[in-house]
Design a protein around this motif. Structure first.
Motif, mmCIF file in Angstrom:
data_model
loop_
_atom_site.group_PDB
_atom_site.id
_atom_site.type_symbol
_atom_site.label_atom_id
_atom_site.label_comp_id
_atom_site.label_asym_id
_atom_site.label_seq_id
_atom_site.Cartn_x
_atom_site.Cartn_y
_atom_site.Cartn_z
ATOM 1 N N GLY A 31 5.884 7.593 -2.765
ATOM 2 C CA GLY A 31 6.759 6.617 -2.118
ATOM 3 C C GLY A 31 6.640 6.687 -0.615
ATOM 4 N N LEU A 32 6.563 7.903 -0.075
ATOM 5 C CA LEU A 32 6.405 8.088 1.367
ATOM 6 C C LEU A 32 5.089 7.474 1.837
ATOM 7 N N GLU A 33 4.033 7.698 1.079
ATOM 8 C CA GLU A 33 2.732 7.150 1.461
ATOM 9 C C GLU A 33 2.773 5.620 1.484
ATOM 10 N N ILE A 34 3.405 5.022 0.487
ATOM 11 C CA ILE A 34 3.511 3.556 0.446
ATOM 12 C C ILE A 34 4.336 3.051 1.626
ATOM 13 N N VAL A 35 5.457 3.683 1.901
ATOM 14 C CA VAL A 35 6.306 3.253 3.021
ATOM 15 C C VAL A 35 5.565 3.402 4.351
ATOM 16 N N GLN A 36 4.813 4.479 4.506
ATOM 17 C CA GLN A 36 4.044 4.654 5.743
ATOM 18 C C GLN A 36 2.973 3.570 5.886
ATOM 19 N N LEU A 37 2.358 3.179 4.779
ATOM 20 C CA LEU A 37 1.357 2.109 4.830
ATOM 21 C C LEU A 37 2.016 0.771 5.163
ATOM 22 N N ILE A 38 3.182 0.519 4.586
ATOM 23 C CA ILE A 38 3.921 -0.705 4.914
ATOM 24 C C ILE A 38 4.287 -0.696 6.394
ATOM 25 N N GLN A 39 4.768 0.451 6.871
ATOM 26 C CA GLN A 39 5.155 0.583 8.273
ATOM 27 C C GLN A 39 3.956 0.364 9.201
ATOM 28 N N ALA A 40 2.771 0.728 8.734
ATOM 29 C CA ALA A 40 1.555 0.554 9.524
ATOM 30 C C ALA A 40 1.027 -0.882 9.463
ATOM 31 N N GLY A 41 1.741 -1.755 8.747
ATOM 32 C CA GLY A 41 1.356 -3.161 8.691
ATOM 33 C C GLY A 41 0.360 -3.510 7.609
ATOM 34 N N LYS A 42 0.135 -2.602 6.667
ATOM 35 C CA LYS A 42 -0.809 -2.877 5.588
ATOM 36 C C LYS A 42 -0.179 -3.830 4.572
ATOM 37 N N ASP A 43 -0.988 -4.746 4.043
ATOM 38 C CA ASP A 43 -0.514 -5.662 3.019
ATOM 39 C C ASP A 43 -0.832 -5.097 1.637
ATOM 40 N N PHE A 44 -0.377 -5.805 0.593
ATOM 41 C CA PHE A 44 -0.560 -5.305 -0.765
ATOM 42 C C PHE A 44 -2.022 -5.005 -1.094
ATOM 43 N N PRO A 45 -2.991 -5.904 -0.812
ATOM 44 C CA PRO A 45 -4.379 -5.582 -1.166
ATOM 45 C C PRO A 45 -4.881 -4.277 -0.529
ATOM 46 N N ALA A 46 -4.518 -4.020 0.712
ATOM 47 C CA ALA A 46 -4.954 -2.790 1.382
ATOM 48 C C ALA A 46 -4.288 -1.561 0.757
ATOM 49 N N ILE A 47 -2.999 -1.664 0.457
ATOM 50 C CA ILE A 47 -2.275 -0.552 -0.172
ATOM 51 C C ILE A 47 -2.818 -0.320 -1.573
ATOM 52 N N PHE A 48 -3.030 -1.397 -2.316
ATOM 53 C CA PHE A 48 -3.574 -1.331 -3.667
ATOM 54 C C PHE A 48 -4.918 -0.605 -3.662
ATOM 55 N N GLN A 49 -5.814 -1.017 -2.789
ATOM 56 C CA GLN A 49 -7.141 -0.412 -2.734
ATOM 57 C C GLN A 49 -7.059 1.075 -2.419
ATOM 58 N N ARG A 50 -6.274 1.402 -1.413
ATOM 59 C CA ARG A 50 -6.189 2.799 -0.989
ATOM 60 C C ARG A 50 -5.625 3.698 -2.082
ATOM 61 N N LEU A 51 -4.538 3.266 -2.713
ATOM 62 C CA LEU A 51 -3.880 4.144 -3.680
ATOM 63 C C LEU A 51 -4.571 4.168 -5.040
ATOM 64 N N THR A 52 -5.175 3.064 -5.464
ATOM 65 C CA THR A 52 -5.881 3.102 -6.746
ATOM 66 C C THR A 52 -7.181 3.887 -6.639
ATOM 67 N N GLU A 53 -7.735 3.999 -5.434
ATOM 68 C CA GLU A 53 -8.904 4.864 -5.239
ATOM 69 C C GLU A 53 -8.490 6.331 -5.178
ATOM 70 N N LYS A 54 -7.313 6.591 -4.632
ATOM 71 C CA LYS A 54 -6.849 7.971 -4.437
ATOM 72 C C LYS A 54 -6.250 8.579 -5.702
ATOM 73 N N TYR A 55 -5.527 7.765 -6.479
ATOM 74 C CA TYR A 55 -4.830 8.263 -7.661
ATOM 75 C C TYR A 55 -5.380 7.607 -8.921
ATOM 76 N N GLU A 56 -5.257 8.314 -10.031
ATOM 77 C CA GLU A 56 -5.674 7.760 -11.312
ATOM 78 C C GLU A 56 -4.549 6.894 -11.867
ATOM 79 N N VAL A 57 -4.633 5.621 -11.599
ATOM 80 C CA VAL A 57 -3.639 4.671 -12.092
ATOM 81 C C VAL A 57 -4.357 3.359 -12.364
#
Length: 85
Positions: A31-57
């Protein structure tokens, strides 16, 4: 795009403080990682790409969890209400 309100403070440990209301919340690491990405101005596609590459989901689960999380942030008045994601 989701956007955090300007009066929100977030610590490195996941403690969230809303200076406008005095409310505080705790986030887990993801949750912290997502909030930090939102705070950094990242949109859903950027957050999606980063976290689906990092975590098995799988993509469908991540999308559902992400939008549920953003909806929770909106309920807690931490995100601007005009944000789409």
């Amino acid at each position: 795009m989701a956007k955090l309100k300007h009066n929100i403070a977030i610590s490195e440990s996941g403690f969230v403080f809303d200076a406008g209301t005095g409310d505080s919340f705790s986030l887990n690491a993801t949750g912290l990682e997502i909030v930090q990405l939102i705070q950094a101005g990242k949109d859903f596609p950027a957050i999606f790409q980063r976290l689906t590459e990092k975590y098995e989901v799988d993509p469908e689960s991540f999308e559902r969890y992400y939008y549920d999380f953003v909806a929770t942030l909106k309920q807690m008045n931490l995100i601007e209400q005009d944000g789409e994601d």
